[in-house]
Design a protein around this motif. Structure first.
Motif, PDB file in Angstrom:
ATOM      1  N   TYR A  86       5.994   3.737   1.661  1.00 37.87           N
ATOM      2  CA  TYR A  86       4.647   3.185   1.748  1.00 37.87           C
ATOM      3  C   TYR A  86       4.294   2.412   0.483  1.00 37.87           C
ATOM      4  CZ  TYR A  86       3.240   7.048  -1.307  1.00 37.87           C
ATOM      5  OH  TYR A  86       3.122   7.923  -2.352  1.00 37.87           O
ATOM      6  N   ASN A  87       3.378   1.480   0.647  1.00 44.13           N
ATOM      7  CA  ASN A  87       2.846   0.686  -0.458  1.00 44.13           C
ATOM      8  C   ASN A  87       1.358   0.490  -0.220  1.00 44.13           C
ATOM      9  OD1 ASN A  87       2.003  -2.286  -1.390  1.00 44.13           O
ATOM     10  ND2 ASN A  87       3.523  -1.504  -2.826  1.00 44.13           N
TER      11      ASN A  87
ATOM     12  N   GLU B 157       3.140   2.979  -4.738  1.00 42.66           N
ATOM     13  CA  GLU B 157       4.187   2.991  -3.722  1.00 42.66           C
ATOM     14  C   GLU B 157       5.019   4.255  -3.881  1.00 42.66           C
ATOM     15  OE1 GLU B 157       7.547   0.242  -5.986  1.00 42.66           O
ATOM     16  OE2 GLU B 157       6.374  -0.581  -4.329  1.00 42.66           O
TER      17      GLU B 157
END
Length: 235
Positions: free
Chosen positions: A140-141, A171
Motif C-alpha cells: 500500500y501507498n 508505504e
C-alpha cells in the motif's frame, strides 16, 4: 388430455436418472472465475469517499463423486485486488485529501464437499461447502495533504502558507493469514456427456483475516456482480 400430461410428467420424472451425467466414482475437473471493475462514491460534496477497484478471482478444483449426488475434492483459488481509495474533506477554511493505493494477492488452497440434485435433463442444482486457507500479501501507498483555502476565490482555492499546509506519505506491506468457510449455491448444465457449464450465485462466507487480532467477519452476498462462471469436465 389431462391423462396424457400426467403420463408425460411421470415418465420424465421416472427417467431422470437416465439423463444423469454423474455417477459414483466419476472425476470432475473444474475451472471458474469472476472479474469486476466497480467504482463507488459515498458522502457529500464537502466529505466525499471514492473507491475504484479491479478484482480478479480464479479457481480450479478436482473432485470425485463418493455417491451419485455427493462429491469431495480439493482446489486452489487465486484472488487479485487493486484499489484506489480517495477521500476529500472540507471544514470551514480547511481542506484535506487522502489517497491510498492498494495491491493484494492471495493463493487459497481448499478442500470442499458438494451435493448435486438433478432437476431436469442435464440440469443440476448443486451446493458446495468449501474450507480455504492462505496468506494475503498486500502493498500500500498513502499520501495525505492538507491546507487552508479561500472559498471566495474558486480559481486559487489553496492559500500558499507553509505554516498551515502539510504533505505526508506512507508505504508498506503486510502478509497475514486468511481462512474462510463458504457455502456456494450453483447451477450446472451438461452440454454434452462430459462437458458442463456452471454458474455460482455468490453465497455465505465466514472469514478470519488476522489470527493475532482475532478479526473475523460474516458476508452474505448474492449480487450478480459476484457470480462466477465456470466449466466442468468429467474425466
Amino acid at each position: 388430455m389431462i391423462k396424457k400430461v400426467i403420463f408425460l410428467a411421470v415418465a420424465i420424472i421416472s427417467n431422470l436418472n437416465l439423463f444423469s451425467q454423474i455417477e459414483k466414482g466419476h472425476i470432475i475437473l473444474s475451472l471458474e472465475g469472476n472479474y469486476m471493475q466497480p467504482t463507488t462514491e459515498t458522502g457529500v460534496v464537502n466529505n466525499q469517499n471514492t473507491t475504484e477497484g479491479k478484482y480478479l478471482e480464479i479457481g480450479s478444483s478436482i473432485g470425485c463423486f463418493i455417491s451419485n449426488k455427493l462429491i469431495a475434492g480439493i482446489g486452489l483459488d487465486y484472488n487479485w485486488i487493486k484499489e484506489y481509495r480517495g477521500n476529500q474533506l472540507m471544514i470551514n477554511k480547511y481542506y484535506q485529501t487522502e489517497v491510498t493505493k492498494i495491491k493484494s494477492r492471495v493463493f487459497l488452497p481448499n478442500i470442499y464437499l458438494g451435493y448435486y440434485y438433478p432437476v431436469f435433463n442435464r440440469l443440476y442444482i448443486n451446493a458446495k461447502l468449501k474450507f480455504s486457507y492462505g496468506k494475503i500479501k498486500t502493498e500500500y501507498n498513502t499520501i495525505v495533504a492538507g491546507s487552508v483555502y479561500d472559498p471566495t476565490n474558486a480559481s486559487t482555492l489553496l492559500i500558499d502558507d507553509s505554516s498551515s499546509s502539510y504533505v505526508s506519505e506512507e508505504e508498506g506491506s503486510s502478509n497475514v493469514d486468511f481462512s474462510s468457510i463458504d457455502i456456494i449455491p450453483e447451477l450446472s448444465y451438461y452440454v454434452s456427456s462430459r462437458i458442463c457449464v456452471c454458474l455460482g450465485f455468490g453465497g455465505i462466507s465466514y472469514s478470519i483475516s488476522d489470527w493475532d487480532m482475532d478479526y473475523s467477519s460474516w458476508a452474505v452476498n448474492f449480487n450478480p456482480s459476484y457470480w462466477k462462471f465456470g466449466i466442468k469436465i468429467r474425466m
